[in-house]
Design an enzyme around this catalytic site. Structure first.
Site, PDB file in Angstrom:
ATOM      1  N   LYS A  49      -2.040  -1.393  -3.869  1.00 54.70           N
ATOM      2  CA  LYS A  49      -2.932  -0.239  -3.817  1.00 54.70           C
ATOM      3  C   LYS A  49      -2.120   1.046  -3.901  1.00 54.70           C
ATOM      4  O   LYS A  49      -1.117   1.142  -3.187  1.00 54.70           O
ATOM      5  CB  LYS A  49      -3.693  -0.292  -2.488  1.00 54.70           C
ATOM      6  CG  LYS A  49      -4.693   0.804  -2.280  1.00 54.70           C
ATOM      7  CD  LYS A  49      -5.345   0.623  -0.934  1.00 54.70           C
ATOM      8  CE  LYS A  49      -6.330   1.747  -0.694  1.00 54.70           C
ATOM      9  NZ  LYS A  49      -6.915   1.681   0.626  1.00 54.70           N
TER      10      LYS A  49
ATOM     11  N   SER B 100     -10.262   5.708  -4.615  1.00 52.87           N
ATOM     12  CA  SER B 100     -11.201   6.827  -4.759  1.00 52.87           C
ATOM     13  C   SER B 100     -10.737   7.890  -5.759  1.00 52.87           C
ATOM     14  O   SER B 100     -11.528   8.398  -6.544  1.00 52.87           O
ATOM     15  CB  SER B 100     -11.441   7.463  -3.391  1.00 52.87           C
ATOM     16  OG  SER B 100     -10.219   7.906  -2.822  1.00 52.87           O
TER      17      SER B 100
ATOM     18  N   ARG C 172     -10.927  10.044   2.014  1.00 51.14           N
ATOM     19  CA  ARG C 172     -10.845  10.694   3.329  1.00 51.14           C
ATOM     20  C   ARG C 172     -12.002  11.670   3.514  1.00 51.14           C
ATOM     21  O   ARG C 172     -12.436  11.902   4.641  1.00 51.14           O
ATOM     22  CB  ARG C 172      -9.470  11.336   3.506  1.00 51.14           C
ATOM     23  CG  ARG C 172      -8.407  10.222   3.595  1.00 51.14           C
ATOM     24  CD  ARG C 172      -6.971  10.683   3.535  1.00 51.14           C
ATOM     25  NE  ARG C 172      -6.101   9.510   3.482  1.00 51.14           N
ATOM     26  CZ  ARG C 172      -4.812   9.543   3.223  1.00 51.14           C
ATOM     27  NH1 ARG C 172      -4.216  10.712   3.018  1.00 51.14           N
ATOM     28  NH2 ARG C 172      -4.106   8.425   3.179  1.00 51.14           N
TER      29      ARG C 172
ATOM     30  N   GLU D 235       7.603  -6.709   1.037  1.00 52.31           N
ATOM     31  CA  GLU D 235       6.410  -6.593   1.885  1.00 52.31           C
ATOM     32  C   GLU D 235       5.429  -7.737   1.610  1.00 52.31           C
ATOM     33  O   GLU D 235       4.867  -8.333   2.534  1.00 52.31           O
ATOM     34  CB  GLU D 235       5.692  -5.257   1.603  1.00 52.31           C
ATOM     35  CG  GLU D 235       6.346  -4.041   2.227  1.00 52.31           C
ATOM     36  CD  GLU D 235       6.006  -3.886   3.702  1.00 52.31           C
ATOM     37  OE1 GLU D 235       5.358  -4.779   4.281  1.00 52.31           O
ATOM     38  OE2 GLU D 235       6.385  -2.859   4.291  1.00 52.31           O
TER      39      GLU D 235
ATOM     40  N   LYS E  46       1.112   9.889   5.909  1.00 53.37           N
ATOM     41  CA  LYS E  46       1.192   8.462   6.252  1.00 53.37           C
ATOM     42  C   LYS E  46       2.478   7.816   5.724  1.00 53.37           C
ATOM     43  O   LYS E  46       2.568   6.603   5.608  1.00 53.37           O
ATOM     44  CB  LYS E  46      -0.066   7.749   5.748  1.00 53.37           C
ATOM     45  CG  LYS E  46      -1.346   8.295   6.394  1.00 53.37           C
ATOM     46  CD  LYS E  46      -2.565   7.411   6.122  1.00 53.37           C
ATOM     47  CE  LYS E  46      -3.789   7.914   6.914  1.00 53.37           C
ATOM     48  NZ  LYS E  46      -4.954   6.998   6.772  1.00 53.37           N
TER      49      LYS E  46
ATOM     50  N   LYS F   1       0.866  -1.185   0.000  1.00 57.22           N
ATOM     51  CA  LYS F   1       0.000   0.000   0.000  1.00 57.22           C
ATOM     52  C   LYS F   1       0.898   1.229   0.000  1.00 57.22           C
ATOM     53  O   LYS F   1       1.698   1.428   0.918  1.00 57.22           O
ATOM     54  CB  LYS F   1      -0.906   0.010   1.229  1.00 57.22           C
ATOM     55  CG  LYS F   1      -1.819   1.240   1.289  1.00 57.22           C
ATOM     56  CD  LYS F   1      -2.821   1.156   2.422  1.00 57.22           C
ATOM     57  CE  LYS F   1      -3.757   2.346   2.431  1.00 57.22           C
ATOM     58  NZ  LYS F   1      -4.771   2.233   3.501  1.00 57.22           N
TER      59      LYS F   1
ATOM     60  N   TYR G  70     -14.948   1.072  -6.915  1.00 58.66           N
ATOM     61  CA  TYR G  70     -16.231   1.763  -6.747  1.00 58.66           C
ATOM     62  C   TYR G  70     -17.082   1.642  -8.008  1.00 58.66           C
ATOM     63  O   TYR G  70     -18.252   1.986  -8.002  1.00 58.66           O
ATOM     64  CB  TYR G  70     -15.985   3.238  -6.395  1.00 58.66           C
ATOM     65  CG  TYR G  70     -15.116   3.364  -5.159  1.00 58.66           C
ATOM     66  CD1 TYR G  70     -15.648   3.163  -3.894  1.00 58.66           C
ATOM     67  CD2 TYR G  70     -13.739   3.626  -5.261  1.00 58.66           C
ATOM     68  CE1 TYR G  70     -14.854   3.231  -2.757  1.00 58.66           C
ATOM     69  CE2 TYR G  70     -12.932   3.692  -4.134  1.00 58.66           C
ATOM     70  CZ  TYR G  70     -13.503   3.493  -2.889  1.00 58.66           C
ATOM     71  OH  TYR G  70     -12.704   3.544  -1.773  1.00 58.66           O
TER      72      TYR G  70
HETATM   73  N1  LIG Z   1      -7.882   2.077   3.539  1.00 60.81           N
HETATM   74  C1  LIG Z   1      -8.582   2.749   2.490  1.00 60.81           C
HETATM   75  C2  LIG Z   1      -7.786   3.862   1.904  1.00 60.81           C
HETATM   76  O1  LIG Z   1      -6.715   4.150   2.370  1.00 60.81           O
HETATM   77  C3  LIG Z   1      -8.239   4.647   0.698  1.00 60.81           C
HETATM   78  C4  LIG Z   1      -9.045   3.957  -0.316  1.00 60.81           C
HETATM   79  C5  LIG Z   1      -9.455   4.844  -1.466  1.00 60.81           C
HETATM   80  O2  LIG Z   1      -8.894   5.926  -1.663  1.00 60.81           O
HETATM   81  O3  LIG Z   1     -10.366   4.447  -2.195  1.00 60.81           O
HETATM   82 MG   LIG Z   2       4.249  -5.152   5.763  1.00 64.37          MG
END
Ligand SMILES: NCC(=O)CCC(=O)O
Ligand SMILES: [Mg+2]
Length: 325
Positions: free
Chosen positions: A249, A275, A206, A234, A218, A196, A314
């Site tokens: 992601k 998103s 958010r 990872e 983050k 991620k 989505y």
């Molecule tokens: N744990 C979810 C996210 O960090 C964001 C997901 C997104 O932007 O669709």
């Molecule tokens: Mg890890």
């Protein structure tokens, strides 16, 4: 001209193109993220995700029935916590009567076959909007893992099929697996957000959950988008620790990573079309600059072609409608 090979032969009609298509999307490729709110009959459009809503549980349950009838087999639950329940321990995250736990039960009760995946991270419950516990301005790893373990076990107890830790703390997959075993939840899966990245493409999400970090960013836990080999490290660690499914992601800017991860592991790989990726297509379509339907199918097919076995998006409903059209 005399040509030994004419590649256009296999492109000359829709029928022959579909016969030789290498990648075919199907409804069971998709995981639909759902944003759940307290209350009844509450439906709020996310300002930066036009056409996407945060719904109260009653509406969500009706929606899940419809999704199942369309052929969508999995939903990924996110809840919007009330401000007064937020703190720096995350304890609402393992409240057996919390909104997440009630949602899991209601959805599994209404559509038992639907695969219910649950987000595991502290950000919706954190006064700081961070995925972990904060001490002296730092997101502390090991105490956060203890909290994520409690959260995961409570989701399993409520009936979640798959817990999906999205926090990027070190060691949480092994700790969650061990706790699930100890608690006898031997049928609960783990979908690890393994690679991620710290990405600007999460911005609209958010807004959806009012979970933007209150300070800093983050980058001390999510990955640097400059890195590729680290994603393999990872992911292999999460598989070793017991992940059933791994995730990359975001998706579109990380197709190279999806492919490399797919080649490196023997577990299913998922990708999260996030998103901001949704918002970009929506915004361009609204301006009349892109054909929305074509952009959806091209994007999702590319993600699958890159190596994703599953796609959290989505656009899942839109895609299924387009595939059936
Ligand atoms: N744990 C979810 C996210 O960090 C964001 C997901 C997104 O932007 O669709
Ligand atoms: Mg890890």
């Amino acid at each position: 001209m005399y040509l030994q090979r004419r590649n256009r032969i296999l492109r000359q009609s829709a029928a022959i193109r579909s016969l030789v298509a290498e990648t075919i999307l199907t409804p069971s490729d998709f995981i639909l993220p759902l944003f759940i709110d307290e209350g009844e009959n509450v439906k709020t459009e996310i300002s930066s995700m036009q056409g996407y809503y945060r719904n109260s549980l009653d509406i969500t349950v009706r929606e899940v029935k419809e999704l199942w009838s369309m052929g969508i087999k999995s939903v990924l639950l996110f809840i919007k916590s009330k401000d007064e329940l937020k703190d720096n321990t995350g304890k609402e995250a393992w409240n057996p009567d919390g909104l997440m736990q009630r949602s899991i039960k209601a959805i599994k009760n209404a559509v038992p076959e639907m695969i219910v995946m649950t987000d595991v991270a502290l950000d919706p419950y954190s006064i700081y909007g961070h995925d972990g516990i904060v001490k002296e301005g730092e997101i502390v790893n090991d105490e956060t893992v203890d909290a994520l373990v409690k959260m995961s076990v409570s989701h399993a107890a409520a009936g979640a099929d798959v817990v999906a830790p999205s926090d990027m703390m070190d060691g949480r997959i092994g700790a969650i697996r061990e706790a699930l075993e100890e608690s006898n939840f031997t049928r609960t899966g783990i979908m690890a957000y393994s690679a991620k990245y710290a990405s600007c493409f999460y911005g609209p999400f958010r807004d959806a959950l009012d979970s933007a970090p209150g300070f800093g960013d983050k980058k001390t836990y999510q990955m640097n988008y400059a890195n590729r080999i680290e994603a393999i490290k990872e992911t292999l660690m999460d598989v070793e620790e017991g992940a059933d499914i791994v995730m990359v992601k975001p998706a579109m800017a990380y197709l190279d990573i999806i492919r490399e991860v797919k080649d490196a592991v023997t577990v299913p790989v998922s990708a999260y079309h996030v998103s901001g990726e949704y918002a970009m297509i929506k915004a361009a379509a609204k301006m009349g600059w892109l054909d929305e339907n074509k952009a959806i199918l091209e994007s999702l097919t590319s993600i699958k072609r890159a190596g994703a076995d599953l796609i959290a998006t989505y656009f899942a409903k839109d895609a299924v409608k387009l595939l059936n059209a």
